[in-house]
Design an enzyme around this catalytic site. Structure first.
Site, PDB file in Angstrom:
ATOM      1  N   ASN A   1       0.848  -1.260  -0.020  1.00 26.30           N
ATOM      2  CA  ASN A   1      -0.085   0.237  -0.069  1.00 26.30           C
ATOM      3  C   ASN A   1       0.930   1.061   0.155  1.00 26.30           C
ATOM      4  O   ASN A   1       1.437   1.833   1.004  1.00 26.30           O
ATOM      5  CB  ASN A   1      -0.883   0.045   1.278  1.00 26.30           C
ATOM      6  CG  ASN A   1      -1.785   1.163   1.246  1.00 26.30           C
ATOM      7  OD1 ASN A   1      -1.738   2.100   0.462  1.00 26.30           O
ATOM      8  ND2 ASN A   1      -2.316   1.373   2.602  1.00 26.30           N
TER       9      ASN A   1
ATOM     10  N   LYS B   1       0.269   4.188  -0.294  1.00 25.61           N
ATOM     11  CA  LYS B   1      -0.463   5.299   0.216  1.00 25.61           C
ATOM     12  C   LYS B   1      -0.429   6.503  -0.754  1.00 25.61           C
ATOM     13  O   LYS B   1      -0.483   6.212  -1.894  1.00 25.61           O
ATOM     14  CB  LYS B   1      -0.116   5.748   1.870  1.00 25.61           C
ATOM     15  CG  LYS B   1      -0.249   4.218   2.498  1.00 25.61           C
ATOM     16  CD  LYS B   1      -0.029   4.829   3.980  1.00 25.61           C
ATOM     17  CE  LYS B   1      -0.486   3.431   4.917  1.00 25.61           C
ATOM     18  NZ  LYS B   1      -0.282   3.636   6.184  1.00 25.61           N
TER      19      LYS B   1
ATOM     20  N   HIS C   1      -9.725   1.463   5.047  1.00 25.35           N
ATOM     21  CA  HIS C   1      -8.522   1.551   5.497  1.00 25.35           C
ATOM     22  C   HIS C   1      -8.608   2.516   6.938  1.00 25.35           C
ATOM     23  O   HIS C   1      -9.366   3.319   6.688  1.00 25.35           O
ATOM     24  CB  HIS C   1      -7.403   2.048   4.609  1.00 25.35           C
ATOM     25  CG  HIS C   1      -6.015   2.035   5.295  1.00 25.35           C
ATOM     26  ND1 HIS C   1      -5.370   2.936   6.282  1.00 25.35           N
ATOM     27  CD2 HIS C   1      -4.921   1.331   5.018  1.00 25.35           C
ATOM     28  CE1 HIS C   1      -4.356   2.751   6.440  1.00 25.35           C
ATOM     29  NE2 HIS C   1      -4.031   1.570   5.724  1.00 25.35           N
TER      30      HIS C   1
ATOM     31  N   GLU D   1      -5.732  -4.687  10.623  1.00 30.00           N
ATOM     32  CA  GLU D   1      -4.520  -3.927  11.013  1.00 30.00           C
ATOM     33  C   GLU D   1      -4.841  -2.980  12.227  1.00 30.00           C
ATOM     34  O   GLU D   1      -5.815  -1.965  12.230  1.00 30.00           O
ATOM     35  CB  GLU D   1      -4.574  -2.868   9.722  1.00 30.00           C
ATOM     36  CG  GLU D   1      -4.199  -3.446   8.451  1.00 30.00           C
ATOM     37  CD  GLU D   1      -3.519  -2.319   7.583  1.00 30.00           C
ATOM     38  OE1 GLU D   1      -2.449  -2.637   7.105  1.00 30.00           O
ATOM     39  OE2 GLU D   1      -4.176  -1.407   7.192  1.00 30.00           O
TER      40      GLU D   1
ATOM     41  N   SER E   1       3.416  -1.881  10.545  1.00 31.55           N
ATOM     42  CA  SER E   1       4.603  -1.937  10.836  1.00 31.55           C
ATOM     43  C   SER E   1       5.513  -3.084  10.502  1.00 31.55           C
ATOM     44  O   SER E   1       6.401  -3.673  11.173  1.00 31.55           O
ATOM     45  CB  SER E   1       5.151  -1.707  12.477  1.00 31.55           C
ATOM     46  OG  SER E   1       4.595  -0.355  12.786  1.00 31.55           O
TER      47      SER E   1
ATOM     48  N   GLY F   1       2.788  -0.987   4.268  1.00 37.00           N
ATOM     49  CA  GLY F   1       2.750   0.372   4.120  1.00 37.00           C
ATOM     50  C   GLY F   1       4.041   0.768   3.742  1.00 37.00           C
ATOM     51  O   GLY F   1       4.827   0.569   2.475  1.00 37.00           O
TER      52      GLY F   1
HETATM   53  P1  PGA Z   1       2.637   0.171   7.778  1.00 30.44           P
HETATM   54  O1  PGA Z   1       1.093   0.492   6.967  1.00 30.44           O
HETATM   55  O2  PGA Z   1       3.367  -0.960   7.035  1.00 30.44           O
HETATM   56  O3  PGA Z   1       3.542   1.594   7.284  1.00 30.44           O
HETATM   57  O4  PGA Z   1       2.495   0.469   9.406  1.00 30.44           O
HETATM   58  C1  PGA Z   1       0.293  -0.397   7.063  1.00 30.44           C
HETATM   59  C2  PGA Z   1      -0.940   0.325   6.474  1.00 30.44           C
HETATM   60  O5  PGA Z   1      -1.578   1.148   7.073  1.00 30.44           O
HETATM   61  O6  PGA Z   1      -1.633  -0.324   5.580  1.00 30.44           O
END
Ligand code: PGA
Length: 251
Positions: free
Chosen positions: A8, A10, A96, A174, A213, A234
């Site tokens: 993702n 973003k 999300h 998540e 994370s 992410g």
């Molecule tokens: P992250 O994001 O891996 O940076 O924690 C995951 C997400 O928000 O889908």
């Protein structure tokens, strides 16, 4: 089912960065056929990234959108509808926590999005997650965890999938407290996330991913849990090396 890894991106990358990232990931995946990968770039880069993926395509890499609107068409300036993604994306992320938190998206809207995704042959990746970190005792020993303990989470899931016949959906657990951009975030443990994933599976027979994370140091711990079928990544999906390292860790 092969482990599924969703990247993702973003609201990150320029057009040039997006195509370079996609082709680097594609190259890196050439000798990792045992993992199924879905790249979710920002909307304007879906087509350019699709073009990169279609050049000498790999069967295990496909494209997903990060969101859709809950109506099919009309006067909704700035929104993107499910049918517009036909032939471009195979998956779509819905609900999300950033959409729920920053854009006040409701469970009802998430449900409408899931229905529209399915109607237009997109596989919805339904994100659910609690805001508050459970006590360390529960994280360390989640064996006593019951559906009652994760009622809020299961409620998000029930609402998102209400009145849906097709079960062609993916659930991404998540926990918001574990997402890297949440202040003071700490990843869940594999044991804890696996226990929650098990309870989610009792509720709905669908693949369950973990997100929050994830990086190459913890990916294997999550992926080895019996009830975790893949990862939603992410931050670590924005660099070829870190993303490929995650994919390698889980085979
Ligand atoms: P992250 O994001 O891996 O940076 O924690 C995951 C997400 O928000 O889908």
């Amino acid at each position: 089912m092969k482990p599924l890894v969703i990247g993702n991106w973003k609201m990150n990358t320029t057009l040039a960065e997006a195509t370079v990232l996609a082709s680097g990931i594609k190259e890196g995946l050439a000798d990792i056929p045992a993992v199924e990968v879905v790249l979710c770039p920002p909307f304007p880069f879906l087509v350019p990234v699709a073009e990169v993926l279609h050049r000498h395509p790999l069967p295990n890499v496909s494209l997903g959108a990060q969101n859709i609107f809950w109506k099919e068409e009309g006067a909704y300036t700035g929104e993107v509808a499910a049918p517009m993604l036909g032939g471009i994306a195979k998956y779509v992320i819905v609900g999300h926590s950033e959409r729920r938190g920053l854009f006040h998206e409701t469970d009802k809207e998430v449900n409408l999005k899931v229905r529209l995704a399915l109607k237009h042959n997109l596989i919805p990746i339904i994100c659910i997650g609690e805001l508050k970190r459970p006590s360390q005792t529960v994280i360390d020993d989640p064996s006593g965890l019951s559906k009652a303990n994760i009622a809020t989470l299961l409620n998000q899931l029930r609402e998102a999938t209400s009145d849906i016949k097709s079960e062609n959906v993916i659930v991404a657990y998540e926990p918001v407290w574990a997402i890297s951009t949440t202040a003071g975030a700490t990843p869940a443990t594999g044991y804890y996330a696996g226990a929650v994933a098990g309870l989610i599976k009792h509720e709905l027979d669908a693949p369950v991913l973990y997100g929050g994370s994830v990086d190459s140091s913890n990916a294997a711990e999550f992926a080895k849990q019996e009830d975790i079928d893949g990862l939603l990544v992410g931050g670590a999906s924005l660099k070829v090396n870190s993303f490929i390292a995650i994919c390698r860790q889980i085979i």
